[in-house]
Design a protein around this motif. Structure first.
Motif, PDB file in Angstrom:
ATOM      1  N   LYS A 368      32.070  60.601-117.556  1.00  0.00           N
ATOM      2  CA  LYS A 368      31.783  60.906-116.022  1.00  0.00           C
ATOM      3  C   LYS A 368      32.836  59.976-115.293  1.00  0.00           C
ATOM      4  N   LEU A 369      32.992  58.810-115.709  1.00  0.00           N
ATOM      5  CA  LEU A 369      33.972  57.863-115.084  1.00  0.00           C
ATOM      6  C   LEU A 369      35.307  58.404-115.401  1.00  0.00           C
ATOM      7  N   GLU A 379      36.043  44.468-118.789  1.00  0.00           N
ATOM      8  CA  GLU A 379      34.845  43.615-119.018  1.00  0.00           C
ATOM      9  C   GLU A 379      33.592  44.377-118.656  1.00  0.00           C
ATOM     10  N   GLN A 380      33.480  45.117-117.866  1.00  0.00           N
ATOM     11  CA  GLN A 380      32.234  46.064-117.639  1.00  0.00           C
ATOM     12  C   GLN A 380      32.130  46.986-118.697  1.00  0.00           C
ATOM     13  N   LEU A 381      33.219  47.445-119.260  1.00  0.00           N
ATOM     14  CA  LEU A 381      33.084  48.464-120.512  1.00  0.00           C
ATOM     15  C   LEU A 381      32.676  47.918-121.792  1.00  0.00           C
ATOM     16  N   ARG A 382      33.282  46.783-121.982  1.00  0.00           N
ATOM     17  CA  ARG A 382      32.757  45.790-123.100  1.00  0.00           C
ATOM     18  C   ARG A 382      31.614  45.454-123.129  1.00  0.00           C
ATOM     19  N   ASP A 383      31.161  44.875-121.974  1.00  0.00           N
ATOM     20  CA  ASP A 383      29.721  44.057-121.877  1.00  0.00           C
ATOM     21  C   ASP A 383      28.461  45.090-122.073  1.00  0.00           C
ATOM     22  N   VAL A 391      27.799  52.148-113.258  1.00  0.00           N
ATOM     23  CA  VAL A 391      29.091  51.687-112.582  1.00  0.00           C
ATOM     24  C   VAL A 391      29.543  52.289-111.321  1.00  0.00           C
ATOM     25  N   MET A 392      29.152  53.588-111.171  1.00  0.00           N
ATOM     26  CA  MET A 392      29.842  54.268-110.158  1.00  0.00           C
ATOM     27  C   MET A 392      28.967  54.384-108.942  1.00  0.00           C
ATOM     28  N   ARG A 393      27.731  53.976-109.211  1.00  0.00           N
ATOM     29  CA  ARG A 393      26.802  53.933-107.867  1.00  0.00           C
ATOM     30  C   ARG A 393      27.115  52.758-107.237  1.00  0.00           C
TER      31      ARG A 393
END
Ligand SMILES: Cc1cc2nc3c(=O)[nH]c(=O)nc-3n(C[C@H](O)[C@H](O)[C@H](O)COP(=O)(O)OP(=O)(O)OC[C@H]3O[C@@H](n4cnc5c(N)ncnc54)[C@H](O)[C@@H]3O)c2cc1C
Length: 397
Positions: A368-369, A379-383, A391-393
């Motif tokens: 979706k991203l 970092e967000q993807l790894r965490d 993440v999109m909201r």
């Protein structure tokens, strides 16, 4: 007229009606079945657990006034008179969609009752008869189809040996690291996977086959040649439709010949993002079938989706969207060693590829991203504590 009654052809026929086309639709296929899905042929259909693989039930074609001709092959195209020869008669078309897919590659000297290929339902049914507990199957080629059949056959109690020329399975599509992961999965399951092996000849005996390789001989009861796909463009090229290992089409699935279109595995498509591609995946065939139908109606359309595919082997599902080669940074979430991970490809702060094993929800969130072009930090993807679906909201106040 649509030639080729696979998913691309069947989707195109359905789309023409959805888009309000009320003229005649002729869907011509050379197999004896209703259009069906091929992915189960190496998985649940082969394993005997998927009883239904048809794209639409028989009533659908009658209800939509789609004339489906089975067991009928198109043999000649005449672009000057806009006619296709099918079953010996020249039939006129206003617009023609070529959706003829491809054939399993044959290798010289490999034929006979015990030598199998896998493209059609008939191929899968014939192979299934050989998958008897205690029998030995040699699979030549550890691409997706070879690996899926190895997993299915092993699940049926068959002794499986896979012979692969490259150093790891599925190496061309996945690269050596993920290939090595699947090599470990197959070996741990009990499949005898032999990489770096070249098959030299196959000899038939009274009880089976002997496969001679550069590393010795292997006896088996049957052999699956899983050596890739060949696109048969002879009919179309002979008529003057430009072809190059596939029928050349623009982004909207149009050939250079007015009124002639191509979609699915047969198409060598000019993708707006990736350039000339020859994709052999189910989702691409479905979506190109839909785009081609709208192009046939004169709409200004393009197939510009990132490619999407999956593969099921044992309890593991691999899913991939986009092209990792497109990325300038690769980010790993999870653990490759535990076969539970997603690898994201980032370019300019946006996701351009997602490849995951055993993480369907995160793959979907990543997809979706990607489709939204939403900016995201590595970092967000790894965490693993970050819920990717959020993440999109916008954050709540
Ligand atoms: C065993 C197997 C497993 C697969 N697993 C996956 C998977 O897990 N994930 C994934 O994404 N993809 C998978 N695929 C790939 C996917 O099935 C194909 O990309 C898809 O079927 C392509 O659809 P198509 O309509 O373009 O062609 P096809 O499905 O090949 O349909 C074309 C039809 O046209 C017919 N035809 C050919 N020439 C003529 C002619 N001259 N006249 C009339 N009819 C003709 C053919 O016989 C065929 O019936 C798999 C494929 C196979 C074989």
């Amino acid at each position: 007229m649509i030639v080729g009654a696979g998913v691309a052809g069947a989707t195109a026929a359905a789309t023409l009606r959805e888009e309000g086309f009320d003229g005649e639709i002729l869907l011509v296929g050379d197999e004896p079945h209703l259009p069906y899905e091929r992915p189960p042929l190496s998985k649940a259909w082969l394993g005997g657990t998927d009883p239904s693989i048809e794209v639409h039930p028989a009533e659908f074609y009658a209800a939509q006034s789609i004339e489906l001709l089975t067991c009928t092959r198109a043999t000649v195209l005449d672009i000057a008179t806009r006619r296709v020869t099918i079953g010996g008669s020249a039939v006129a078309y206003d617009a023609l969609l070529i959706a003829t897919g491809g054939q399993a590659r044959r290798l010289p000297g490999l034929s006979g009752d015990r030598v199998h290929h896998l493209r059609t339902r008939a191929d899968s049914d014939a192979l299934r008869e050989r998958l008897v507990p205690g029998e030995r199957l040699v699979v030549l080629g550890a691409g997706f189809i070879g690996c899926e059949v190895a997993a299915t056959a092993h699940g049926l109690g068959v002794d499986v040996i896979v012979l692969e020329m490259a150093d790891t399975p599925m190496e061309r599509a996945l690269g050596a690291d993920f290939g090595a992961l699947f090599a470990g999965i197959h070996r741990a399951a009990g499949v005898d996977l032999r990489c770096g092996v070249r098959v030299e000849s196959v000899q038939e005996t009274t009880t089976g086959l002997v496969v001679h390789t550069d590393r010795g001989a292997v006896e088996c009861s049957s052999l699956l040649v899983a050596a890739g796909l060949v696109r048969d463009t002879d009919v179309w090229a002979a008529a003057g439709v430009p072809c190059d290992q596939g029928v050349l089409v623009d982004a909207g699935c149009r050939t250079a010949v007015p009124g002639v279109f191509a979609a699915g595995d047969i198409a060598a498509h000019d993708h707006p993002r990736y350039g000339r591609t020859r994709v052999e995946h189910h989702d691409t065939a479905v979506r190109q079938g839909s785009v081609a139908a709208r192009a046939m109606l004169g709409r200004d359309v393009a197939y510009d989706r990132p490619n999407w595919f999956w593969s099921d082997q044992y309890e593991h599902t691999l899913q991939s969207c986009g092209e990792p080669a497109d990325a300038d940074e690769l980010v790993l979430r999870g653990s490759v060693a535990e076969a539970s991970f997603v690898q994201f490809g980032l370019r300019g702060g946006q996701v351009v590829s997602v490849l995951g094993v055993g993480r369907p929800a995160e793959v979907m969130a990543g997809r979706k991203l990607l489709l939204a072009g939403h900016p995201v930090a590595a970092e967000q993807l790894r965490d693993e504590t970050v819920d990717l679906r959020r993440v999109m909201r916008p954050a709540r106040a």
